[in-house]
Design an enzyme around this catalytic site. Structure first.
Site, PDB file in Angstrom:
ATOM      1  N   LYS A 114       0.853  -1.195   0.000  1.00  0.00           N
ATOM      2  CA  LYS A 114       0.000   0.000   0.000  1.00  0.00           C
ATOM      3  C   LYS A 114       0.882   1.236   0.000  1.00  0.00           C
ATOM      4  O   LYS A 114       1.863   1.314   0.750  1.00  0.00           O
ATOM      5  CB  LYS A 114      -0.871  -0.053   1.260  1.00  0.00           C
ATOM      6  N   HIS A 116      -0.316   4.402   0.510  1.00  0.00           N
ATOM      7  CA  HIS A 116      -0.943   5.507   1.232  1.00  0.00           C
ATOM      8  C   HIS A 116      -1.284   5.032   2.638  1.00  0.00           C
ATOM      9  O   HIS A 116      -1.093   3.867   2.971  1.00  0.00           O
ATOM     10  CB  HIS A 116      -2.199   5.992   0.496  1.00  0.00           C
TER      11      HIS A 116
END
Length: 231
Positions: A114, A116
């Site tokens: 990921k 973010h």
């Protein structure tokens, strides 16, 4: 499940294994017929842990995992569940361990990192200490190898892999079968034990001892499959 008596052996007790096979059959998770495996073989049985699909079944499954782990005598500090099925299994087992008085952290990975929020590929507690990897089965061992490498890269120590069912099945093509199963290959490669709640031997024992003629009728085909592909 009073017959789940703890033991410090390297394999599940007969009672625990037989209870688990019975539970899996009754839950519709362990089915018999003709199923194509990842290796292209026609298997007379199929184990689909995704069908432990409600709270009651998942809670009972977690009890089997937790008791099997505690009975093994393996020292551990936390659990790790490989994406995707291992995530639910590790979380449920952590809940059951806490209910039994042994609260430990757990973590899992994402298939894709990921970029973010908290970012990264890992979710949950930091990987530290002695880690048990929890999943449903081992087919080719790829996801477990990836888990071992991730755990070691974080500075932690993988001490065992805990699965529900050991198919005891050799890999390779029919004309060039491996001398070992995927479980044995993983143990040999990384030097860590693979624990199983039950194995194909336990499944055959259950079919041979059941009073249900519809189930016992599957013995010849399951036995023949083991004879051909088993270790």
């Amino acid at each position: 499940m009073s017959s789940m008596s703890p033991t410090a052996t390297g394999h599940a007790t007969d009672a625990l294994a037989q209870d688990f096979v019975k539970f899996s059959v009754e839950a519709g998770v362990l089915r018999f017929g003709e199923f194509k495996t990842k290796a292209g073989r026609l298997s007379p049985y199929f184990f689909n842990s995704g069908l432990f699909d409600d709270g009651a079944k998942l809670g009972r499954l977690a009890e089997f995992y937790a008791r099997r782990l505690l009975a093994s005598g393996i020292e551990f500090d936390m659990l790790f569940g490989p994406a995707y099925k291992g995530i639910t299994l590790a979380a449920a087992t952590a809940v059951e361990l806490a209910r039994l008085g042994r609260s430990v952290p757990f973590a899992h990975n994402r298939k894709e990192a990921k970029d973010h929020g908290e970012g990264g590929q890992m979710v949950g507690a930091p990987l530290r200490g002695r880690v048990v990897i929890i999943d449903d089965v081992i087919t080719d061992g790829a996801s477990k190898r990836e888990s071992v490498e991730m755990i070691r890269a974080a500075g932690a120590q993988p001490v065992s892999v805990l699965i529900a069912l050991d198919r005891m099945e050799r890999g390779g093509r029919d004309d060039n079968l491996s001398p070992r199963s995927a479980v044995e290959d993983l143990e040999r490669e990384y030097g860590i034990p693979v624990l199983a709640i039950a194995s194909l031997s336990d499944l055959l024992q259950y079919l041979r001892s059941t009073d249900d003629p519809a189930l016992s009728a599957h013995v010849p085909r399951v036995a023949a499959y083991r004879e051909r592909y088993g270790v």
